[in-house]
Design an enzyme around this catalytic site. Sequence first.
Site, short mmCIF file in Angstrom:
data_model
loop_
_atom_site.label_atom_id
_atom_site.label_comp_id
_atom_site.label_asym_id
_atom_site.label_seq_id
_atom_site.Cartn_x
_atom_site.Cartn_y
_atom_site.Cartn_z
N ASP A 244 0.46 -1.62 -0.77
CA ASP A 244 0.06 0.07 0.41
C ASP A 244 0.91 1.25 -0.05
OD1 ASP A 244 -2.89 1.12 0.45
OD2 ASP A 244 -1.43 1.95 1.57
N GLU A 287 -4.52 2.09 -4.24
CA GLU A 287 -3.28 3.03 -4.52
C GLU A 287 -2.58 0.85 -4.03
OE1 GLU A 287 -4.88 4.31 -0.21
OE2 GLU A 287 -5.01 4.15 -2.64
#
Length: 366
Positions: A244, A287
């Site tokens: 992430d 993301e």
Amino acid sequence: MSSVPSPASPLETMAQRELTITRRLLWAGISALSVLWPLEAVTGVIATWDRWLYPLMLVVFTGLALWLRRRPDKPQVVYLIGGAMLNTYLVAAALMAIFTGDLQSSIFPLVTTTHWMPLGYAAAFVVMARRASLILAGLTMAALFVPVGVAIAMGHLTVWGPQLPVLTANLALAHGVFILGLISIASLRNGYIRSQERIAVMETLASTDMLTSMPNRRALTQQLQSHVALANRHAQTLSVLMLDIDHFKVINDQYGHAGGDDVLRELSAVLGAQLRASDHAGRWGGEEFLVVAPGVGLPGAMDLAERIRAAVEQYRFSHGQPVTVSVGVTDFRPGDTMDTLLRRADAALYGAKRQGRNQVTLQALP
């Protein structure tokens, strides 16, 4: 960048099949000539011109077969030379039989030659575009039947008797119908190729993240399910990494969504550079990125995760600011499912977030 293996496109598949068919046709021609030449010579029915044309064609076809074996990337040479020679020989042999003989002496070479002519049409329609093959077939028919038709209309070739006009019309009609059938087959083939291309495009769109060009969640899910099944069946090692981007909302707020998109694209390239050919990586959502590493245990997975983290930290992103990632790592244990693996990887990722980000955290079974 490692990803889901891309299948050959329908055009590539068709080109490979055409190469295979061309090889088979060449060796079939070589085999046929190797049988016909001595057979006709021994029985005494061989035409005068075939005594030297048969060995010449045998040498040329053998050379073309060897060329195609050494240079499969240049099949056009084989199509051009092989097709031109085959059709020229058949037309020339038929015309020589008609114009230099009579019904009694030339009926055998005429009938055998005209019976082989559809092979020239079929070979052209297999390996050439429909328009080009139609032109070749039309020119071949015209080269044979126009001179004969003109000669018959002018009262020549009377040595053949009244059978020649009927035979000529019969053969011309048969060849025309054969070509029409090949046109229909070519149309069906082209339609099939177009439909397969559309299906391939749709499958690519369904399994590819359009922003990063990496496999999307759907494709990664299929890969992970497959490797989990293999790991359960054969006790193979398997590791999963979940990444992430740290503070991605700040990047979006400061540089806009276009800047955030640039970061995602650049990070996907950095990620792909660290992977083996057997690894599968893609965008899991937002993301988040997922890496499926078959055949890798926890030590190897931790090393891979650290390499990825360090590579991202050292990379100079286009917006000019450093970017870091947090990575959660877990490995397969007997009885695991895809969901249990993902839950542990997700828990490890959030552990890395809680501990300050820009680090790798392991989440193993108790």
